[in-house]
Motif scaffolding. Structure first.
Motif, PDB file in Angstrom:
ATOM      1  N   LEU A 143       0.833  -1.209   0.000  1.00 18.39           N
ATOM      2  CA  LEU A 143       0.000   0.000   0.000  1.00 18.39           C
ATOM      3  C   LEU A 143       0.861   1.250   0.000  1.00 18.39           C
ATOM      4  N   THR A 353      -4.424  -5.430  -1.469  1.00 21.75           N
ATOM      5  CA  THR A 353      -3.718  -4.182  -1.756  1.00 21.75           C
ATOM      6  C   THR A 353      -4.382  -3.407  -2.878  1.00 21.75           C
ATOM      7  N   SER A 356      -7.958  -2.175  -2.041  1.00 23.66           N
ATOM      8  CA  SER A 356      -7.910  -1.039  -1.112  1.00 23.66           C
ATOM      9  C   SER A 356      -7.494   0.235  -1.835  1.00 23.66           C
ATOM     10  N   CYS A 357      -6.478   0.123  -2.707  1.00 27.62           N
ATOM     11  CA  CYS A 357      -6.026   1.301  -3.450  1.00 27.62           C
ATOM     12  C   CYS A 357      -7.102   1.795  -4.414  1.00 27.62           C
ATOM     13  N   LYS A 359     -10.371   1.557  -4.057  1.00 24.74           N
ATOM     14  CA  LYS A 359     -11.395   2.264  -3.277  1.00 24.74           C
ATOM     15  C   LYS A 359     -10.921   3.657  -2.885  1.00 24.74           C
TER      16      LYS A 359
END
Length: 533
Positions: A143, A353, A356-357, A359
């Motif tokens: 991340l 990863t 999440s990135c 979003k």
């Protein structure tokens, strides 16, 4: 009669050691190692980094595990290395003529052996898996690798592409780079003697392909440094309009010059402020959209005018690079894979990863585009700092974070380039290797100081020539990220897994290579032709 050697007491455990493999101390160690991987896979020579590597130690030259004898390995005897032997992430390339060294070898002989080994024309890859990072630590490091300043230009990307095309391109970039990151892991699993992105490129096409990867990644690091300079200067120019913007560019370059002499373990800890600054800026962006009065500029309560589709083909092409830029962490992913305690969890870590990135990127891009619409600047922070409807304390607060962010990241970004040219021009050969408090270091010489002054001066000149943050990010995303993150990994996969792929899968891979190449060509063209307002 000699006195007995005193028994050393074990280090007293603190609360930082609690939590087993995921203790705070282990997280810090994993993070420091991850920072050392930035650039090391393609540019750095560990021989010059004895003072800064958190995991450097002399290793024996080890041959390929499969015992193949082709290319550079044709004149090498077969060997059966111990798979449990550790490896040095910053000492990846060992060459055929290297002398065997161990912990009893004098330091001067070690240096001579390493220098002679790097002058040879071949490469012998290390083997063995000695990873230390847990899945949680790998996700955190991944991340941090992906969460860069390119996120601030995504709202501008929506301004160029419109809602429909913008969301589709961003989704495509996320899904594709997630897939190609897993491809790199699959290659390393099949060929465990490979350690880095550079190793994979070398195995695919020899020294020429490796050189292509090196040149591409050097451009990436240079562009990243340039974008940090522009972000710093543009932000402080808005806060202090009485100063010439060149003054702020000179300030950040000067700070980076002095910080370039700091060891990696210090720079790694400093870079933590960059993570905190990025998160703080994102919080300020979202918060400001709700505290601005309804009907005012930059309010989420009364969104600005937006477009569903791009206004021109050129703008759509420019948006490709902007949406691709946040996903350019692939040169580091092989190192993160090799540093895992349980590599079988790598694909799961990639899914977490990249999701999440995605979003986070969608949140920032959508919020920024709703707040400023078709007037959003090439950096969302510029739109915020230029918004007079914001409370008076917002601009200084943003400036603090925008000042800390480039300062904390610049030194790590330029460090691989500095290490590369210092090794190429043999600036470390005449340095005296000394012990100080039990650690090795190389003294700062006049040649190093002059060379770094010239390098920093070159960065300053580049910042005067290329002044658009958005265009620099678009160039990095198209020319660099499309190549390293899409085209090359798919080419690697097509060759190394050729016998296992069906005809349809080969066709899809070729289509992906074409798409990646087309994105690089057309996106780069747009980044040079487009005129920002």
């Amino acid at each position: 009669m000699t006195s007995p050697t005193p028994i050393q007491k074990p280090r007293r455990r603190s609360f930082l050691d609690h939590g087993g493999p995921n203790s705070i101390n282990n997280f810090a160690s994993s993070y420091t190692r991850a920072q050392s991987y930035v650039g090391s896979s393609l540019l750095e020579d560990a021989d010059a980094q004895d003072d800064v590597s958190p995991c450097s130690s002399p290793v024996l030259p080890i041959h390929r595990s499969d015992g193949t004898r082709d290319g550079y390995f044709a004149d090498q005897p077969r060997s059966s290395p111990n798979p449990t032997q550790g490896y040095d992430h910053l000492d990846t390339y060992n060459f055929p003529n290297a002398q065997r060294i161990n912990e009893n070898t004098p330091l001067d002989q070690r240096d001579a052996s390493r220098r002679s080994s790097r002058s040879a024309s071949g490469s012998i890859y290390s083997i063995g898996h000695a990873g230390k990072s847990t899945a949680a630590q790998t996700v955190f490091n991944s991340l941090n690798t992906l969460m860069g300043i390119a996120i601030f230009s995504l709202s501008f990307g929506f301004r160029l592409s419109g809602w429909v095309l913008g969301i589709l391109i961003l989704l495509f970039c996320s899904v594709t780079t997630n897939l190609t990151a897993k491809v790199l892991g699959a290659v390393l699993k099949k060929y465990p003697h490979l350690q880095t992105y550079g190793d994979i490129a070398h195995m695919y096409g020899g020294s020429r392909m490796q050189l292509l990867a090196i040149v591409t990644f050097t451009l990436d690091l240079t562009g990243a440094a340039l974008s940090l300079i522009l972000l710093f200067a543009d932000s402080f120019k808005l806060l202090l309009p009485g100063f010439d913007i060149r003054f702020f560019k000179a300030v950040i370059v000067s700070i980076t010059f002095f910080m370039s002499f700091m060891p990696l373990n210090v720079l790694s800890m400093v870079s933590l402020t960059g993570i905190m600054s990025t998160v703080s800026i994102l919080v300020v962006i979202v918060t400001s959209g709700f505290i601005v009065d309804k009907g005012s500029n930059g309010s989420l309560l009364s969104p600005a005018s937006t477009n569903l589709w791009p206004s021109s083909l050129l703008e759509a092409l420019l948006s490709i690079g902007i949406f691709m830029a946040p996903w350019g962490g692939h040169p580091v992913f092989p190192e993160l894979y090799k540093d895992m305690r349980h590599p079988k969890k790598y694909n799961t870590c990639c899914n977490i990863t990249f999701m999440s990135c995605l979003k986070l990127d969608l949140l920032v891009a959508i919020v920024g585009y709703l707040m400023f619409g078709n007037t959003v600047e090439d950096s969302l922070t510029k739109s915020l700092m230029g918004n007079r409807d914001l409370p008076y304390f917002m601009n200084p607060l943003l400036c603090v974070f925008l000042g800390l962010l480039p300062i904390s990241k610049m030194s790590l970004v330029v460090r691989p380039i500095i290490s590369s040219y210092e090794n190429y021009f043999r600036m470390n050969d005449t340095s005296v290797l000394t012990y100080k408090h039990g650690r090795r270091y190389r003294p700062i010489t006049t040649k190093k100081v002059i060379a770094r002054v010239v390098f920093m001066g070159s960065l300053f000149i580049l910042s005067l020539v290329f002044t658009s943050f958005g265009k620099v990010v678009a160039f990095l995303g198209s020319a660099i990220c499309c190549t390293i993150c899409i085209t090359l990994p798919l080419m690697f996969y097509a060759k190394f897994f050729a016998e296992e792929l069906s005809t349809f899968e080969k066709l899809l891979i070729r289509l992906g290579v074409i798409v990646g190449f087309a994105g690089a060509v057309f996106g780069t063209y747009a980044s040079f032709v487009y005129e920002t307002s």
